[in-house]
Design a protein around this motif. Structure first.
Motif, mmCIF file in Angstrom:
data_model
loop_
_atom_site.group_PDB
_atom_site.id
_atom_site.type_symbol
_atom_site.label_atom_id
_atom_site.label_comp_id
_atom_site.label_asym_id
_atom_site.label_seq_id
_atom_site.Cartn_x
_atom_site.Cartn_y
_atom_site.Cartn_z
ATOM 1 N N LEU A 22 11.411 -20.228 8.888
ATOM 2 C CA LEU A 22 12.625 -20.776 9.490
ATOM 3 C C LEU A 22 12.709 -20.401 10.972
ATOM 4 C CD1 LEU A 22 15.163 -19.955 6.635
ATOM 5 C CD2 LEU A 22 14.501 -22.249 7.361
ATOM 6 N N MET A 23 12.401 -19.148 11.279
ATOM 7 C CA MET A 23 12.453 -18.710 12.671
ATOM 8 C C MET A 23 11.377 -19.403 13.500
ATOM 9 S SD MET A 23 14.488 -16.725 14.411
ATOM 10 C CE MET A 23 15.134 -15.355 13.452
ATOM 11 N N ASP A 24 10.183 -19.586 12.917
ATOM 12 C CA ASP A 24 9.129 -20.320 13.618
ATOM 13 C C ASP A 24 9.594 -21.721 13.985
ATOM 14 O OD1 ASP A 24 7.406 -18.177 13.342
ATOM 15 O OD2 ASP A 24 6.350 -19.015 11.601
ATOM 16 N N ARG A 25 10.180 -22.399 13.009
ATOM 17 C CA ARG A 25 10.634 -23.775 13.233
ATOM 18 C C ARG A 25 11.756 -23.809 14.261
ATOM 19 N NH1 ARG A 25 9.008 -28.874 13.506
ATOM 20 N NH2 ARG A 25 10.620 -30.364 12.842
ATOM 21 N N MET A 26 12.655 -22.836 14.184
ATOM 22 C CA MET A 26 13.745 -22.786 15.152
ATOM 23 C C MET A 26 13.212 -22.614 16.576
ATOM 24 S SD MET A 26 16.473 -19.836 15.919
ATOM 25 C CE MET A 26 15.205 -19.190 17.015
ATOM 26 N N GLU A 27 12.268 -21.715 16.752
ATOM 27 C CA GLU A 27 11.708 -21.498 18.087
ATOM 28 C C GLU A 27 11.045 -22.760 18.614
ATOM 29 O OE1 GLU A 27 9.703 -17.805 19.039
ATOM 30 O OE2 GLU A 27 10.260 -16.990 17.082
ATOM 31 N N SER A 28 10.432 -23.516 17.707
ATOM 32 C CA SER A 28 9.745 -24.738 18.123
ATOM 33 C C SER A 28 10.723 -25.831 18.518
ATOM 34 C CB SER A 28 8.828 -25.223 16.993
ATOM 35 O OG SER A 28 8.269 -26.488 17.300
ATOM 36 N N ARG A 73 19.365 -4.586 21.624
ATOM 37 C CA ARG A 73 19.554 -4.256 23.041
ATOM 38 C C ARG A 73 19.508 -2.744 23.261
ATOM 39 N NH1 ARG A 73 20.851 -8.728 25.736
ATOM 40 N NH2 ARG A 73 21.636 -10.505 24.531
ATOM 41 N N GLU A 74 20.077 -2.002 22.333
ATOM 42 C CA GLU A 74 20.123 -0.547 22.503
ATOM 43 C C GLU A 74 18.746 0.092 22.418
ATOM 44 O OE1 GLU A 74 24.691 0.248 20.858
ATOM 45 O OE2 GLU A 74 22.963 0.867 19.656
ATOM 46 N N ILE A 75 17.858 -0.429 21.561
ATOM 47 C CA ILE A 75 16.529 0.177 21.417
ATOM 48 C C ILE A 75 15.473 -0.545 22.240
ATOM 49 C CG2 ILE A 75 17.124 1.005 19.105
ATOM 50 C CD1 ILE A 75 15.324 -1.171 17.934
ATOM 51 N N GLY A 76 15.891 -1.590 22.972
ATOM 52 C CA GLY A 76 14.961 -2.286 23.851
ATOM 53 C C GLY A 76 13.961 -3.170 23.139
ATOM 54 N N MET A 77 14.355 -3.785 22.036
ATOM 55 C CA MET A 77 13.479 -4.680 21.291
ATOM 56 C C MET A 77 14.038 -6.094 21.326
ATOM 57 S SD MET A 77 12.169 -4.434 17.281
ATOM 58 C CE MET A 77 11.271 -2.912 17.563
ATOM 59 N N ASP A 78 13.158 -7.082 21.371
ATOM 60 C CA ASP A 78 13.590 -8.475 21.348
ATOM 61 C C ASP A 78 14.368 -8.744 20.060
ATOM 62 O OD1 ASP A 78 13.200 -11.409 22.363
ATOM 63 O OD2 ASP A 78 12.638 -11.433 20.239
ATOM 64 N N PRO A 79 15.526 -9.431 20.155
ATOM 65 C CA PRO A 79 16.344 -9.656 18.954
ATOM 66 C C PRO A 79 15.623 -10.422 17.846
ATOM 67 C CG PRO A 79 17.635 -10.107 20.920
ATOM 68 C CD PRO A 79 16.213 -9.906 21.369
ATOM 69 N N ILE A 80 14.770 -11.362 18.204
ATOM 70 C CA ILE A 80 14.024 -12.092 17.175
ATOM 71 C C ILE A 80 12.963 -11.189 16.559
ATOM 72 C CG2 ILE A 80 12.408 -13.997 16.784
ATOM 73 C CD1 ILE A 80 13.988 -15.653 18.765
ATOM 74 N N GLU A 81 12.292 -10.393 17.390
ATOM 75 C CA GLU A 81 11.266 -9.483 16.881
ATOM 76 C C GLU A 81 11.862 -8.478 15.902
ATOM 77 O OE1 GLU A 81 8.231 -5.957 18.482
ATOM 78 O OE2 GLU A 81 9.275 -7.252 19.924
ATOM 79 N N LEU A 82 13.063 -7.963 16.223
ATOM 80 C CA LEU A 82 13.699 -6.988 15.335
ATOM 81 C C LEU A 82 14.018 -7.622 13.994
ATOM 82 C CD1 LEU A 82 14.874 -4.171 14.887
ATOM 83 C CD2 LEU A 82 17.018 -4.980 15.914
ATOM 84 N N ARG A 83 14.503 -8.832 14.009
ATOM 85 C CA ARG A 83 14.803 -9.511 12.751
ATOM 86 C C ARG A 83 13.524 -9.765 11.957
ATOM 87 N NH1 ARG A 83 18.864 -11.087 16.347
ATOM 88 N NH2 ARG A 83 20.944 -11.311 15.409
ATOM 89 N N ARG A 84 12.508 -10.282 12.610
ATOM 90 C CA ARG A 84 11.237 -10.552 11.914
ATOM 91 C C ARG A 84 10.665 -9.279 11.289
ATOM 92 N NH1 ARG A 84 8.605 -15.412 12.782
ATOM 93 N NH2 ARG A 84 9.222 -16.697 14.575
ATOM 94 N N LYS A 85 10.784 -8.187 11.996
ATOM 95 C CA LYS A 85 10.224 -6.926 11.505
ATOM 96 C C LYS A 85 10.834 -6.521 10.167
ATOM 97 C CE LYS A 85 9.320 -2.189 13.053
ATOM 98 N NZ LYS A 85 7.852 -2.366 13.070
ATOM 99 N N ASN A 86 12.097 -6.929 9.950
ATOM 100 C CA ASN A 86 12.814 -6.491 8.749
ATOM 101 C C ASN A 86 13.038 -7.594 7.726
ATOM 102 O OD1 ASN A 86 13.836 -3.527 9.251
ATOM 103 N ND2 ASN A 86 14.026 -4.586 11.220
ATOM 104 N N PHE A 87 12.526 -8.801 7.989
ATOM 105 C CA PHE A 87 12.691 -9.899 7.040
ATOM 106 C C PHE A 87 12.009 -9.600 5.705
ATOM 107 C CE2 PHE A 87 13.198 -13.667 10.218
ATOM 108 C CZ PHE A 87 14.569 -13.535 10.183
ATOM 109 N N ILE A 88 12.620 -10.084 4.638
ATOM 110 C CA ILE A 88 11.943 -10.180 3.340
ATOM 111 C C ILE A 88 10.809 -11.189 3.497
ATOM 112 C CG2 ILE A 88 12.227 -10.802 0.908
ATOM 113 C CD1 ILE A 88 15.323 -10.281 1.465
ATOM 114 N N LYS A 89 9.651 -10.911 2.941
ATOM 115 C CA LYS A 89 8.486 -11.782 3.068
ATOM 116 C C LYS A 89 8.327 -12.645 1.814
ATOM 117 C CE LYS A 89 7.798 -9.907 7.024
ATOM 118 N NZ LYS A 89 8.216 -10.622 8.248
ATOM 119 N N PRO A 90 7.677 -13.810 1.948
ATOM 120 C CA PRO A 90 7.582 -14.750 0.815
ATOM 121 C C PRO A 90 6.965 -14.158 -0.441
ATOM 122 C CG PRO A 90 6.974 -15.843 2.861
ATOM 123 C CD PRO A 90 7.126 -14.397 3.193
#
Length: 790
Positions: free
Chosen positions: A429-435, A391-408
Motif C-alpha cells: 500500500l505504501m509503495d503504491r501511495m508513493e508512486s 521527527r524526534e529520533i530523526g527518522m523518515d516518517p515513512i521509513e519508521l512506519r515500514r520498519k514496524n509494519f506487519i509483513k504479509p
C-alpha cells in the motif's frame, strides 16, 4: 474482466435517478389525511431541576390537541445503551435512565421536557411558547476533567459523572508500564479529537400511526436500523408487542451514524397517535438537529510511544477521557472502548498496548458513533504520535512506519490489542501511495510554493480499521446486548424476476445497485431484473442495519448464502426437468445443463417450473423458489490504507489549503469500483472537514455556541482538492464468501492525521518550531501556533 453489470463492474447507481430528479420518498414527503404535528418544548438551560410545568394556557390555544410532559412517561422504560461495559475493577458501568421526555431534571440545552400536538406546526410552536416552566438552574458540567473531580452531577442518582473506567488489555498494563519506563526513547503527545455534529442532509423525521381497530402501530422514521428501533421500542421503551409494531425507514438522506439510534421523538409520536387516534408527525428543523442529534468524537487523549534504539516500537499507552454527553445513546459505550481501544496497535508489530478510557457524563448532547466510530480516534492518536516520534529520533516518517509494519508472511496476525488480522500488505500500500502521489516531485513542488511565499508540507499515515462488527459470540462476551448477524431473503418470481429483502439499510451506500450486481452475477441474469427491498420491518428479515461498513461483509454474505440455496434448489428442479440426477447438472451463465450434453434449461424456465409444479416429486422438491439465510461472521474485516496529502500554509494568515490528497486502500475484493470511489470521496471530505474547519463548542454554561451553519463551519467545494483514489491493492478477506472488507469509513479515518501531519511538516519546513496543533486547524490556531513558537 467483470461481466456486464456484474461483480467488479463500475455500474452507475440506479437509485440516483430518483434522487437527482427529485423523486425520492423521504419521511417528510409522506402526507397522511388528518395528520397532526408534534412540536417539542426544549430546555434553554444545560443543567436544572424542573420545579413545575404549567400547560394550561398552551392547552387552550387554537389547534392544540394534546400536550405531553415527562409525567406521562414515568411508567415506561428508558432507552438503553447497546453495550454493557465493565470498569477495570469489574464494576458495571453507570447507566442512568434516558427518558422519552425529561422528568425531574433537564440535562442539556435542547433536552425535551414537553411536546405539543397540534393541527399545524405553527400552532404547535405558538403553544410551546405558552408553556410555563420553572427550572432551578445549576452550574453546567462541561469540562471532562472538572466533571471527574467535582461533585456537581449530571445524574444525581448515580453520584458520579464517570460512566466507567475501562482498561484494555488489563493483563498488559504492568508490562506496558515497564516497557515505557525502560525504553530508549518515549514520545508523548496530548491531543483533542474535536466534537462534531453529523449534519446529514435530511434532518430526522418521525411519523406515528395507530390503528384503533387492530391495535397495530406503524412508525415511519429516518433510521439506519429499523429493526433495532422496533426492538428497543418494544422491549425497553414502550412495551408494544413486537408483532404489533412496524418500523419503516424509506429513503434516508444520509446518516453517518447519527440515525442508527432510537430517539425519544419516535416513542412520543407513537404514544400521541394512540391517544388521539390520528397520525402524528414531527420533523426536526436544523437547529433541533444541532442540539439533539447524537454528536461524534470528543476525546481528550494522552498517548505515549516507546521505541528502542533502532526505532522498533515497544509499546503504546493511552489515557483517554471520552465524552458521552448527558445520556447514554445506543452505541455510546462501545465506540470509545471496543471500537477504539482494540485498534490501538494499528498496522504494527508492537508487542504491548494498554488503553485506559474514562467515559464522562456532561451537560451536552449525547455523543455516539459517527463515521468511523472509534477507529478515527484510534488512528489519529497513533499516526500523530508516530509522526512526532519520527521527527524526534530523526527518522523518515515513512521509513519508521515500514520498519514496524506487519509483513504479509505473518498472517493471521494476533495484534497486541486483541484482534486477529486475517490479511493485508501494508508495504505494498505504501509503495503504491508513493508512486501515484508522485513523491519524487514533492521537492520541486515545495520550491514552487516557497517562491509564492507559501509553506508546503507533506503528511502521511497508515491506518487499519475493524469493520463488519462481529461475530455475535465474541461481541456478546465483550458486552453487546444484541447479536450482530444479518439476514437476506431471495424471492424468485414465477416470471424470473427477483425480489431480494435485506436486513441492511441503504441511505447513500448504493445497495440498490451493488446488491443486484452480486446476485445477478451468481445467477447469470440481468441485474436490472432484481429489486432490493429494505427498510420495512414488515417485509424484510430481522437484520441489524447499516453502520460500521458491515453492509456487504455481513448482509451481503447473507445474500450470497441465500442465493446459493436458490441455486441448490433450482438445480434439483432442473435435474427433474432434464430427467437426470442433480449431481449431473452444471450451472453456468444462467443455464442448467447436463454435463457432457447439449441439453439445458434456462434459469427463467426453472423459475417458472418452480411455480407450476405439475410433475414434481413432492417428497423431495417443494414448490416455489424462495430462500432465507442469516449470516454471523467469523471475525471482523480489516480494511487498511496508506494516505498522503500536500498542503500549502500561508505564513501571514495561517490559512491552510489542501493541494493534493492521495488515498490508497485495501478493501479486499471490490464489487463496484465507481461506488467505492464515491464512498472514499465522501469520507475524505468529512475527514478534511474535521481536520480544518469543523468544531462543536459549548460555553461554560452549556450553551451551544456552534448551533447553526453561521457558527459551525462545514467544508465547501473550495476547501477540498481533487482526490487521487486507488483501491488496486486488495487482499481478499479470508472469512466471508465475497472476500470484501468494507469501504464506507476509510476516508474519514485516514484523512485527519494525514492533513495534520502535513501542516506540521509545512510549518517545520519554514523554521517554525511547532510540534502539534489540535483540530480543527483553523487559520487562527495555525497563525497563533506559528507566532507563539517563535
Amino acid at each position: 474482466m467483470p461481466k456486464d453489470g456484474g461483480i467488479g463492474a463500475s455500474t452507475k447507481r440506479r437509485e440516483d435517478i430518483r434522487f437527482l430528479t427529485g423523486k425520492g420518498n423521504y419521511s417528510d414527503d409522506i402526507q397522511t389525511a388528518g395528520e397532526c404535528a408534534a412540536v417539542f418544548a426544549r430546555s434553554n438551560v444545560a443543567n436544572g431541576t424542573i420545579k413545575s410545568i404549567n400547560t394550561d394556557a398552551a392547552a387552550a390555544m387554537p389547534g392544540v390537541l394534546a400536550i405531553f410532559t415527562g409525567e406521562d412517561f414515568v411508567e415506561v422504560g428508558g432507552n438503553p445503551a447497546g453495550w454493557l461495559i465493565n470498569s477495570r475493577d469489574g464494576e458495571p458501568m453507570k447507566e442512568p435512565k434516558r427518558p422519552v421526555l425529561a422528568h425531574g431534571k433537564v440535562r442539556h440545552v435542547g433536552d425535551a421536557y414537553a411536546a405539543v400536538i397540534a393541527e399545524t406546526v405553527q400552532q404547535g410552536k405558538d403553544a410551546v411558547e405558552a408553556i410555563e416552566i420553572d427550572i432551578e438552574e445549576h452550574d453546567a458540567v462541561i469540562n471532562m476533567a472538572d466533571a471527574l473531580s467535582g461533585t456537581n452531577y449530571v445524574h444525581d442518582e448515580i453520584e458520579t459523572n464517570q460512566c466507567f473506567d475501562w482498561g484494555w488489555i488489563e493483563d498488559n498494563r504492568a508490562a506496558t508500564d515497564e516497557a515505557i519506563k525502560g525504553a530508549h526513547h518515549v514520545t508523548t503527545l496530548e491531543l483533542v479529537n474535536n466534537r462534531l455534529v453529523p449534519n446529514a442532509m435530511e434532518p430526522r423525521c418521525s411519523i406515528g400511526h395507530y390503528n384503533t381497530g387492530t391495535g397495530d402501530y406503524v412508525l415511519h422514521t429516518t433510521s439506519q436500523n429499523p429493526h433495532l428501533t422496533r426492538l428497543l421500542l418494544s422491549a425497553f421503551v414502550m412495551g408494544i408487542p413486537e408483532n404489533k409494531l412496524t418500523v419503516i425507514a424509506p429513503d434516508v438522506g444520509g446518516g453517518f451514524g447519527s440515525k442508527i439510534y432510537h430517539y425519544g421523538e419516535e416513542a412520543l409520536v407513537l404514544a400521541a397517535a394512540k391517544k388521539l387516534g390520528r397520525t402524528v408527525k414531527w420533523t426536526a428543523d436544523r437547529s433541533e438537529a444541532f442540539l439533539t442529534d447524537a454528536h461524534g468524537r470528543d476525546h481528550v487523549t494522552k498517548i505515549e510511544l516507546a521505541l528502542d534504539a533502532e526505532g522498533n516500537f515497544l509499546a503504546f499507552r493511552t489515557e483517554t477521557m471520552a465524552n458521552v454527553g448527558a445520556y447514554l445513546s445506543n452505541f455510546s459505550t462501545a465506540t470509545p472502548t471496543f471500537l477504539h481501544g482494540t485498534l490501538m496497535a494499528g498496522n504494527y508489530t508492537v508487542p504491548l498496548v494498554y488503553v485506559n478510557v474514562k467515559a464522562v457524563f456532561t451537560n451536552t448532547a449525547p455523543v455516539d458513533a459517527y463515521r468511523g466510530a472509534g477507529r478515527p480516534e484510534a488512528t489519529y492518536s497513533l499516526e500523530r504520535v508516530i509522526d512526532m516520534a519520527a521527527r524526534e529520533i530523526g527518522m523518515d516518517p515513512i521509513e519508521l512506519r515500514r520498519k514496524n509494519f506487519i509483513k504479509p508472511d505473518q498472517y493471521p496476525f494476533a495484534s497486541a490489542a486483541g484482534l486477529e488480522y486475517d490479511s493485508g500488505n501494508y508495504d505494498a500500500l505504501m509503495d503504491r501511495m508513493e508512486s501515484v502521489a508522485d513523491m519524487a516531485g514533492f521537492a520541486a513542488r515545495r520550491k514552487e510554493s516557497e517562491a509564492k511565499g507559501m509553506l508546503r508540507g507533506f503528511g502521511v499515515n497508515a491506518y487499519i480499521e475493524a469493520c463488519g462488527i462481529a461475530p455475535s459470540n465474541l461481541v456478546g462476551i465483550l458486552g453487546s446486548r444484541v447479536g450482530l448477524y444479518d439476514a437476506a431473503t431471495v424471492r424468485v418470481n414465477a416470471t424470473g424476476s427477483l425480489s431480494v429483502m435485506v436486513g441492511a439499510h441503504s441511505h447513500g451506500q448504493g445497495h440498490e445497485t451493488v446488491f443486484p450486481q452480486i446476485v445477478g452475477d451468481m445467477l447469470g441474469i440481468d441485474p436490472s431484473t432484481i429489486e432490493i427491498v429494505h427498510g420495512d420491518t414488515s417485509k424484510i428479515p430481522f437484520g441489524m442495519g447499516t453502520y460500521g461498513s458491515r453492509s456487504l461483509a455481513v448482509c451481503g454474505s447473507a445474500m450470497v448464502r441465500a442465493t446459493e440455496k436458490i441455486i441448490d434448489k433450482a438445480t434439483k428442479i432442473a435435474a427433474h426437468m432434464l430427467e437426470t440426477e442433480p449431481s449431473n447438472i452444471e450451472f453456468n451463465d444462467g443455464n442448467f445443463s447436463v454435463a457432457g450434453t447439449n441439453r439445458s434449461v434456462s434459469f427463467g424456465e426453472v423459475a417458472f417450473k418452480a411455480y407450476v409444479p405439475h410433475e414434481f416429486p413432492l417428497e423431495s422438491i417443494e414448490p416455489g423458489l424462495e430462500e432465507t439465510a442469516f449470516y454471523d461472521p467469523a471475525n471482523f474485516t480489516y480494511p487498511s490504507g496508506a494516505y498522503c496529502c500536500e498542503v500549502e500554509v500561508d505564513p501571514d494568515t495561517g490559512k491552510v489549503r489542501v493541494d493534493r490528497m492521495t488515498a490508497v486502500d485495501d478493501f479486499g475484493n471490490v464489487m463496484n469500483p465507481l461506488v467505492v470511489t464515491g464512498q472514499v470521496h465522501g469520507g475524505l471530505g468529512q475527514g478534511i472537514g474535521q481536520a480544518l474547519v469543523e468544531n462543536t463548542t459549548y460555553d461554560e454554561n452549556g450553551q451551544l455556541l456552534s448551533a447553526s451553519y453561521m457558527d459551525y463551519t462545514m467544508p465547501r467545494a473550495d476547501d477540498l482538492p481533487f482526490y487521487t483514489v486507488d483501491h488496486s491493492q486488495g487482499n481478499a478477506c479470508t472469512h466471508n464468501p465475497l472476500g470484501v472488507k468494507g469501504c464506507g469509513e476509510a476516508g474519514a479515518i485516514g484523512s485527519p492525521p494525514t492533513v495534520v501531519n502535513a501542516v506540521i511538516d509545512a510549518l517545520q519546513s519554514g523554521g517554525k518550531n511547532v510540534t502539534h496543533i489540535d483540530m480543527p486547524m483553523t487559520p487562527h490556531r495555525v497563525w497563533s501556533a506559528m507566532n507563539n513558537a517563535n
